[in-house]
Design an enzyme around this catalytic site. Structure first.
Site, PDB file in Angstrom:
ATOM      1  N   CYS A 199       0.799  -1.234   0.000  1.00 11.51           N
ATOM      2  CA  CYS A 199       0.000   0.000   0.000  1.00 11.51           C
ATOM      3  C   CYS A 199       0.831   1.283   0.000  1.00 11.51           C
ATOM      4  O   CYS A 199       0.406   2.296  -0.531  1.00 11.51           O
ATOM      5  CB  CYS A 199      -1.015   0.001   1.136  1.00 11.51           C
ATOM      6  SG  CYS A 199      -0.297  -0.203   2.768  1.00 11.51           S
ATOM      7  N   ARG A 215      -1.433   6.291   8.128  1.00 11.89           N
ATOM      8  CA  ARG A 215      -1.588   6.484   6.677  1.00 11.89           C
ATOM      9  C   ARG A 215      -1.116   7.861   6.252  1.00 11.89           C
ATOM     10  O   ARG A 215      -0.674   8.043   5.117  1.00 11.89           O
ATOM     11  CB  ARG A 215      -3.038   6.225   6.275  1.00 11.89           C
ATOM     12  CG  ARG A 215      -3.361   4.741   6.429  1.00 11.89           C
ATOM     13  CD  ARG A 215      -4.764   4.395   6.023  1.00 11.89           C
ATOM     14  NE  ARG A 215      -5.052   3.006   6.368  1.00 11.89           N
ATOM     15  CZ  ARG A 215      -6.266   2.472   6.371  1.00 11.89           C
ATOM     16  NH1 ARG A 215      -7.311   3.213   6.038  1.00 11.89           N
ATOM     17  NH2 ARG A 215      -6.435   1.211   6.697  1.00 11.89           N
ATOM     18  N   LYS A 234      -3.960  -6.891  15.700  1.00 11.68           N
ATOM     19  CA  LYS A 234      -3.769  -5.468  15.414  1.00 11.68           C
ATOM     20  C   LYS A 234      -5.104  -4.824  15.088  1.00 11.68           C
ATOM     21  O   LYS A 234      -5.827  -5.373  14.254  1.00 11.68           O
ATOM     22  CB  LYS A 234      -2.816  -5.345  14.231  1.00 11.68           C
ATOM     23  CG  LYS A 234      -2.631  -3.937  13.729  1.00 11.68           C
ATOM     24  CD  LYS A 234      -1.739  -3.932  12.535  1.00 11.68           C
ATOM     25  CE  LYS A 234      -1.715  -2.519  11.988  1.00 11.68           C
ATOM     26  NZ  LYS A 234      -1.249  -2.434  10.664  1.00 11.68           N
ATOM     27  N   GLU A 271      -8.516 -16.968  11.049  1.00 14.03           N
ATOM     28  CA  GLU A 271      -7.371 -16.346  10.363  1.00 14.03           C
ATOM     29  C   GLU A 271      -6.051 -16.817  10.965  1.00 14.03           C
ATOM     30  O   GLU A 271      -5.091 -17.120  10.247  1.00 14.03           O
ATOM     31  CB  GLU A 271      -7.449 -14.816  10.464  1.00 14.03           C
ATOM     32  CG  GLU A 271      -8.444 -14.161   9.511  1.00 14.03           C
ATOM     33  CD  GLU A 271      -7.902 -14.061   8.081  1.00 14.03           C
ATOM     34  OE1 GLU A 271      -6.807 -14.594   7.809  1.00 14.03           O
ATOM     35  OE2 GLU A 271      -8.578 -13.453   7.240  1.00 14.03           O
ATOM     36  N   SER A 284      -0.926   3.400  15.399  1.00  8.76           N
ATOM     37  CA  SER A 284      -0.748   4.852  15.356  1.00  8.76           C
ATOM     38  C   SER A 284      -1.868   5.615  16.058  1.00  8.76           C
ATOM     39  O   SER A 284      -1.615   6.601  16.755  1.00  8.76           O
ATOM     40  CB  SER A 284      -0.621   5.302  13.906  1.00  8.76           C
ATOM     41  OG  SER A 284      -1.760   4.907  13.159  1.00  8.76           O
ATOM     42  N   LYS A 298      -5.830  -8.846  11.606  1.00 11.73           N
ATOM     43  CA  LYS A 298      -5.664  -7.412  11.344  1.00 11.73           C
ATOM     44  C   LYS A 298      -7.010  -6.852  10.916  1.00 11.73           C
ATOM     45  O   LYS A 298      -7.568  -7.256   9.900  1.00 11.73           O
ATOM     46  CB  LYS A 298      -4.614  -7.179  10.266  1.00 11.73           C
ATOM     47  CG  LYS A 298      -4.461  -5.696   9.925  1.00 11.73           C
ATOM     48  CD  LYS A 298      -3.334  -5.446   8.952  1.00 11.73           C
ATOM     49  CE  LYS A 298      -3.258  -3.954   8.626  1.00 11.73           C
ATOM     50  NZ  LYS A 298      -2.216  -3.644   7.656  1.00 11.73           N
ATOM     51  N   TYR A 331       4.917   2.486  19.322  1.00  9.26           N
ATOM     52  CA  TYR A 331       5.648   3.730  19.101  1.00  9.26           C
ATOM     53  C   TYR A 331       6.149   4.305  20.428  1.00  9.26           C
ATOM     54  O   TYR A 331       6.916   5.257  20.436  1.00  9.26           O
ATOM     55  CB  TYR A 331       4.749   4.746  18.373  1.00  9.26           C
ATOM     56  CG  TYR A 331       4.257   4.203  17.050  1.00  9.26           C
ATOM     57  CD1 TYR A 331       5.092   4.189  15.935  1.00  9.26           C
ATOM     58  CD2 TYR A 331       2.975   3.653  16.914  1.00  9.26           C
ATOM     59  CE1 TYR A 331       4.661   3.658  14.729  1.00  9.26           C
ATOM     60  CE2 TYR A 331       2.533   3.125  15.711  1.00  9.26           C
ATOM     61  CZ  TYR A 331       3.384   3.126  14.632  1.00  9.26           C
ATOM     62  OH  TYR A 331       2.966   2.589  13.437  1.00  9.26           O
ATOM     63  N   ARG A 377     -10.361  -0.680   3.032  1.00  6.47           N
ATOM     64  CA  ARG A 377      -9.698  -1.988   3.047  1.00  6.47           C
ATOM     65  C   ARG A 377     -10.607  -3.107   3.576  1.00  6.47           C
ATOM     66  O   ARG A 377     -10.139  -4.187   3.924  1.00  6.47           O
ATOM     67  CB  ARG A 377      -8.437  -1.937   3.912  1.00  6.47           C
ATOM     68  CG  ARG A 377      -7.436  -0.865   3.520  1.00  6.47           C
ATOM     69  CD  ARG A 377      -6.028  -1.259   3.949  1.00  6.47           C
ATOM     70  NE  ARG A 377      -5.108  -0.141   4.052  1.00  6.47           N
ATOM     71  CZ  ARG A 377      -4.605   0.535   3.034  1.00  6.47           C
ATOM     72  NH1 ARG A 377      -4.972   0.235   1.794  1.00  6.47           N
ATOM     73  NH2 ARG A 377      -3.750   1.526   3.236  1.00  6.47           N
TER      74      ARG A 377
HETATM   75  C1  PBG Z   1       0.214  -1.634   5.872  1.00  3.06           C
HETATM   76  C2  PBG Z   1       0.150  -1.332   7.320  1.00  3.06           C
HETATM   77  C3  PBG Z   1      -0.701  -0.439   8.012  1.00  3.06           C
HETATM   78  C4  PBG Z   1      -0.271  -0.429   9.338  1.00  3.06           C
HETATM   79  C5  PBG Z   1       0.776  -1.341   9.433  1.00  3.06           C
HETATM   80  N1  PBG Z   1       1.015  -1.900   8.170  1.00  3.06           N
HETATM   81  C6  PBG Z   1      -1.777   0.456   7.538  1.00  3.06           C
HETATM   82  C7  PBG Z   1      -3.012  -0.054   6.928  1.00  3.06           C
HETATM   83  O1  PBG Z   1      -3.321  -1.247   6.941  1.00  3.06           O
HETATM   84  O2  PBG Z   1      -3.685   0.807   6.380  1.00  3.06           O
HETATM   85  C8  PBG Z   1      -0.845   0.408  10.446  1.00  3.06           C
HETATM   86  C9  PBG Z   1       0.081   0.711  11.565  1.00  3.06           C
HETATM   87  C10 PBG Z   1      -0.386   1.792  12.470  1.00  3.06           C
HETATM   88  O3  PBG Z   1      -1.490   2.352  12.357  1.00  3.06           O
HETATM   89  O4  PBG Z   1       0.400   2.135  13.373  1.00  3.06           O
HETATM   90  N2  PBG Z   1      -0.828  -2.365   5.344  1.00  3.06           N
END
Ligand code: PBG
Length: 323
Positions: A121, A204, A247, A232, A273, A194, A312, A216
Site C-alpha cells: 500500500c 496512513r 492489530k 485467520e 498509530s 488485522k 511507538y 480496506r
Molecule cells: C500496511 C500497514 C498499516 C499499518 C501497518 N502496516 C496500515 C493499513 O493497513 O492501512 C498500520 C500501523 C499503524 O497504524 O500504526 N498495510
C-alpha cells in the site's frame, strides 16, 4: 472471609506491591516501528504522530543506534518510496528504500533484529495492499508480488518478515518463496488478525498509504468479529506463520487473549498509530498523565497475553523499565 482475608495487606508498602506484581513488560517484549524515506540528513516530523519521524537512511542509522542503546532488541521497518506505480514495484526493488535501510542497519548495528513490513500500500499509486483491477483488489495475483517483496527483504538481510496485507494464502506463498531461495531460517510474523480499523489513520498520513478509492474492508477483518480471528490465525499457522499478530491492540485485548489461549505460537500485538496519537493528544491537553498511561496500556496488552508488543512508545517504555 473478612476479617481473616484482607487483600490490602499486600498493598501496604511499595516493596510488597512490587513483589506480588503479576505482569512486567520487559525490554525483550518491545518492537519499535520506524519509517524510512528517501534523501539525506532528513528527520522529518510526522504531524499526526508527535514524537515520530520519517528518517532518511543515514539518519535512521543514528536513530537505531540510540534505540539499541536503550535495550530495545527489535525494530519494524516501513518504507516511503521515491515513486509509486500501479503494482507497487518499488517494494521489491533491490535498491528500494527498505532494502537500503535494512542493509545499513545490519551493517551498523548487527545485533539489532530487523523485521520488515511486507505490504504494497505504501508503494501503489492507488494505495491498496494488492493488485487492483476494475476497482477490486485481486487476491491471487497479489501473492506473487508479496513473495517478491519478502524475498528482496530477506536478500537485504532482514531477520524476519511481517506480511500486513491480509490476502488469503500469503503466508504459504511467502514461506515457499523464502524456502526456495535458501531463506528457510527467516521467520514470518503474520499480521493474522488485522482489523479494518479507524485506528490506522495517523499511520496512513505518515506512510502516505491511504487508499485512493474505497477502503480496506474487503481484505482486512470486520472489527466486531472474534471467531473469524481464530480462523485467520489458525490458517496462518498452518501456512507456516511463526508468530501471529493481533492489530490494533487496545480495542482488541479480548482477541489477544483468545490468541494466547488457543495457539502455541508467540503472539504479537500492534499498538497502532491511533492508539499512540490519542495518548499524545490527550497528554498535550493536560487531560492525562502520559507516563503512567503508557505504562498502564502496555502492561494491559501484556496481561492480555501478548508476548511481543509493537509500539511507538517503545523508547519511553524502555526508559521506564530501566528506571
Ligand atoms: C500496511 C500497514 C498499516 C499499518 C501497518 N502496516 C496500515 C493499513 O493497513 O492501512 C498500520 C500501523 C499503524 O497504524 O500504526 N498495510
Amino acid at each position: 472471609m473478612f476479617p481473616v482475608h484482607r487483600p490490602r495487606r499486600l498493598r501496604e508498602n511499595p516493596t510488597l506491591r512490587e513483589m506480588v506484581r503479576e505482569t512486567r513488560p520487559s525490554l525483550q517484549d518491545l518492537i519499535y516501528p520506524l519509517f524510512v524515506r528517501p534523501g539525506r540528513g532528513i528527520k522529518e516530523p510526522i504531524p499526526s504522530m508527535p514524537g515520530q519521524f520519517r528518517y532518511s537512511v543515514d539518519m535512521l542509522v543514528k536513530e537505531v543506534r540510540e534505540v539499541h542503546s536503550l535495550g530495545i532488541r527489535a525494530v519494524l521497518i516501513f518504507g516511503i518510496p521515491e515513486r509509486k506505480d500501479e503494482l507497487g514495484s518499488e517494494a521489491w526493488s533491490p535498491d528500494g528504500i527498505v532494502q537500503r535501510a535494512v542493509r545499513a542497519i545490519k551493517d551498523e548495528v548487527p545485533e539489532l533484529l530487523v523485521i520488515t513490513d511486507v505490504c504494497l500500500c505504501e508503494y501503489t499509486s492507488h494505495g491498496h495492499c494488492g493488485v487492483v483491477e476494475g476497482g477490486r483488489v485481486l487476491n491471487d495475483p497479489t501473492l506473487e508480488l508479496l513473495s517478491k517483496v519478502a524475498l528482496s527483504h530477506a536478500r537485504s538481510g532482514a531477520d524476519m518478515v511481517a506480511p500486513s496485507d491480509m490476502m488469503d494464502g500469503r503466508v504459504k506463498a511467502i514461506r515457499e518463496a523464502l524456502d526456495r531461495e535458501g531463506f528457510q531460517g527467516v521467520p514470518i510474523m503474520a499480521y493474522s488478525a488485522k482489523y479494518a480499523s479507524a485506528f490506522y489513520g495517523p499511520f496512513r498520513v505518515a506512510a502516505e498509504s491511504a487508499p485512493k478509492f474505497g477502503d480496506r474492508s474487503s481484505y482486512q477483518m470486520d472489527p466486531p468479529n472474534a471467531r473469524e480471528a481464530l480462523k485467520e490465525m489458525a490458517l496462518d499457522i498452518e501456512e507456516g506463520a511463526d508468530i501471529v499478530m493481533v492489530k490494533p491492540a487496545l480495542a482488541y485485548l479480548d482477541i489477544i487473549r483468545l490468541a494466547r489461549e488457543n495457539f502455541h505460537v508467540p503472539v504479537a500485538a500492534y499498538s497502532v498509530s491511533g492508539e499512540y496519537a490519542m495518548i499524545k493528544a490527550a497528554a498535550k491537553e493536560g487531560f492525562i498523565d502520559e507516563r503512567r498511561i503508557v505504562f498502564e496500556v502496555i502492561t494491559a496488552i501484556k496481561r492480555a497475553g501478548a508476548d511481543l508488543i509493537i509500539t511507538y512508545f517503545a523508547k519511553e517504555m524502555a526508559r521506564e523499565i530501566g528506571r
